[in-house]
Enzyme design. Structure first.
Site, PDB file in Angstrom:
ATOM      1  N   HIS A  10       0.725  -1.258  -0.057  1.00 40.51           N
ATOM      2  CA  HIS A  10       0.077   0.097  -0.060  1.00 40.51           C
ATOM      3  C   HIS A  10       0.823   1.278  -0.029  1.00 40.51           C
ATOM      4  CE1 HIS A  10       0.381   0.804   4.552  1.00 40.51           C
ATOM      5  NE2 HIS A  10       0.437  -0.542   4.466  1.00 40.51           N
ATOM      6  N   ASP A  36      -0.180   4.374   1.069  1.00 39.83           N
ATOM      7  CA  ASP A  36      -0.203   5.218   2.119  1.00 39.83           C
ATOM      8  C   ASP A  36       0.467   5.081   3.420  1.00 39.83           C
ATOM      9  OD1 ASP A  36      -2.023   3.092   2.633  1.00 39.83           O
ATOM     10  OD2 ASP A  36      -3.242   4.240   4.075  1.00 39.83           O
ATOM     11  N   ASP A  79       6.202   1.172   6.258  1.00 35.23           N
ATOM     12  CA  ASP A  79       5.112   0.682   6.405  1.00 35.23           C
ATOM     13  C   ASP A  79       4.139   1.626   5.568  1.00 35.23           C
ATOM     14  OD1 ASP A  79       2.554  -0.718   6.854  1.00 35.23           O
ATOM     15  OD2 ASP A  79       2.425  -0.089   8.725  1.00 35.23           O
ATOM     16  N   GLU A 128      -4.972   2.038   2.858  1.00 35.93           N
ATOM     17  CA  GLU A 128      -4.820   0.992   3.867  1.00 35.93           C
ATOM     18  C   GLU A 128      -4.883   0.974   5.223  1.00 35.93           C
ATOM     19  OE1 GLU A 128      -2.887  -2.465   6.167  1.00 35.93           O
ATOM     20  OE2 GLU A 128      -2.041  -0.379   6.130  1.00 35.93           O
ATOM     21  N   GLU A 129      -4.107   2.213   5.648  1.00 39.62           N
ATOM     22  CA  GLU A 129      -4.119   2.556   7.150  1.00 39.62           C
ATOM     23  C   GLU A 129      -5.316   2.874   7.765  1.00 39.62           C
ATOM     24  OE1 GLU A 129      -1.494   1.895   9.010  1.00 39.62           O
ATOM     25  OE2 GLU A 129       0.369   1.823   7.739  1.00 39.62           O
ATOM     26  N   ASP A 163       3.983  -6.587   3.754  1.00 36.56           N
ATOM     27  CA  ASP A 163       3.389  -5.417   4.561  1.00 36.56           C
ATOM     28  C   ASP A 163       3.850  -6.141   6.234  1.00 36.56           C
ATOM     29  OD1 ASP A 163       2.286  -3.279   5.308  1.00 36.56           O
ATOM     30  OD2 ASP A 163       0.427  -3.882   5.220  1.00 36.56           O
ATOM     31  N   HIS A 185       5.102   3.514  12.402  1.00 38.16           N
ATOM     32  CA  HIS A 185       4.060   4.493  12.752  1.00 38.16           C
ATOM     33  C   HIS A 185       4.789   5.553  13.678  1.00 38.16           C
ATOM     34  CE1 HIS A 185       0.281   1.681  11.709  1.00 38.16           C
ATOM     35  NE2 HIS A 185       1.031   1.664  10.795  1.00 38.16           N
TER      36      HIS A 185
END
Length: 410
Positions: A79, A81, A142, A176-177, A199, A381
């Site tokens: 992904h 994002d 990520d 996705e997030e 991922d 994150h």
């Protein structure tokens, strides 16, 4: 290959693709479409075919088979994002060659230090090439690491036609997030028998179990009266919200749970006397226990409504995704092939549940069974996020080996 991986990854993370759960558009932020178009151009330049970018920011491409065998079409996904937890604007990646095992000063002015004392697993990366943040943003491994690894694997297969493989489909997805990654993903157009998301986290992760997941929003309504004359009149919405939260099991929160344990997680709270709102996520691996958690929340809200009046409480529950194990176990071969690919490369597979979700959680219920494979990243994150380039290279090799094994077994 390392330089190729570094060049790709560092270029991707410099594009701000943080998603926005408050924007209903797809993609939810323009930066995601910017990166999607960049990736489409790169896919074309390395020799991929059937490259498309739709209006919703989904990138798809094909690497045609180079064998006469009837090999099932395999997909690889990542992904574009990055998480909403921490800023992804102006990412300035730092490259640490031959990490010496000591503290890494991410930002001297802000006194941000990545230390093995705080993050003991860091010691395992001594001697490797690491990419870190500058202490002011997340890194975006990520899941831009997954993008770089898939792109590099496809380029490698194109340059090495002696490695036989079936048709390979690649997709890069938005949002996705914020849980919307597969919402507008066209499984039929992707046309793969199964897929893998790249991922995961540390080296060797291989996952085919995810949480069952729901979102909950509690809104409380009170009566605002001047505090000097409020006796028997005021109803404080914020206090009702506090009462609701304190009714949830304290020990069943993310900071107290691990492994297969589920939780209630308070994401945000805001309010005043007149109105207050709490946002939660609910997670559990067991479907029955998941249902019980939602029921417990509803009963708690009902009890408060009975106490303060039906108009004082509104609880909204929304399922987000389900444990993908139910859909992957019938085609367990796809997990076995990934496991064997890692073993062939002297990587110890770590099969464990995802304490979260991936696009694969939803895609598996849309008819595309999709386990998850490591990227090599850690501390996603946040500003302490980092990734080993050595392990990114191993992820590339796993992708190539999976493609080779399916052709060999056909």
């Amino acid at each position: 290959m390392k330089n190729e991986i570094i060049e790709r990854f560092t270029s991707y993370v410099k594009v701000d693709t943080q998603s926005d759960e408050n924007n209903e558009n797809c993609p939810s932020t323009p930066g995601q479409l910017t990166l999607a178009n960049m990736l489409a151009d790169e896919l074309k330049s390395i020799g991929m075919t059937d490259i498309t970018v739709d209006d919703n920011g989904y990138v798809m491409a094909t690497l045609p088979a180079n064998t006469d065998k009837d090999v099932p079409t395999v997909g690889f996904l990542a992904h574009v994002d990055t998480a909403t937890d921490f800023t992804g604007k102006n990412v300035n990646p730092q490259i640490i060659e031959s990490y010496d095992g000591h503290d890494i000063v991410l930002n001297d002015k802000l006194n941000v230090v990545l230390s093995p004392e705080q993050f003991p697993e860091l010691s395992r990366y001594k001697g490797q090439t690491l990419i870190t943040t500058d202490g002011t943003t997340l890194l975006g491994a990520d899941n831009k690491a997954g993008i770089a690894e898939i792109m590099t694997a496809m380029a490698y297969l194109i340059k090495h036609p002696d490695i036989k493989h079936g048709t390979i489909r690649v997709a890069f997805t938005p949002d996705e997030e914020i849980g919307r990654g597969p919402h507008k993903f066209d499984v039929g157009r992707f046309n793969a028998a199964f897929a893998y998301t790249i991922d995961g986290g540390p080296l060797g992760e291989l996952q085919y179990e995810s949480f069952n997941a729901a979102a909950a929003k509690l809104t409380c309504y009170g009566k605002s009266v001047h505090p000097g004359t409020a006796k028997n009149k005021m109803v404080n919405a914020s206090k009702i919200a506090m009462e609701f939260h304190h009714a949830l099991p304290k020990e069943e929160a993310p900071e107290y749970t691990e492994g297969y344990e589920g939780f209630y997680h308070l994401l945000s709270m805001n309010g005043d006397v007149s109105e207050a709102a709490l946002s939660y996520i609910i997670r559990d691996f067991d479907r029955d226990r998941f249902a019980e958690r939602k029921e417990y929340m509803q009963k708690t809200a009902d009890a408060l409504a009975a106490k303060y009046g039906n108009e004082s409480i509104k609880l909204e529950l929304r399922d987000q995704y389900y444990n993908m194990r139910e859909k992957i176990e019938p085609v367990k071969e796809i997990v076995d092939v990934a496991y064997q690919a890692m073993k062939n490369l002297d990587i110890d597979p770590i099969i464990e549940p995802i304490r979260g979700g991936t696009d694969g959680s939803q895609l598996s219920y849309m008819g595309l069974p999709t386990p998850n494979i490591f990227t090599g990243g850690q501390n996603f994150h946040g500003k302490y996020e980092y990734i080993s380039v050595d392990h990114m290279e191993k992820a590339v090799n796993v992708i190539v080996e999976i493609a080779r094994l399916f052709e060999e077994r056909a």
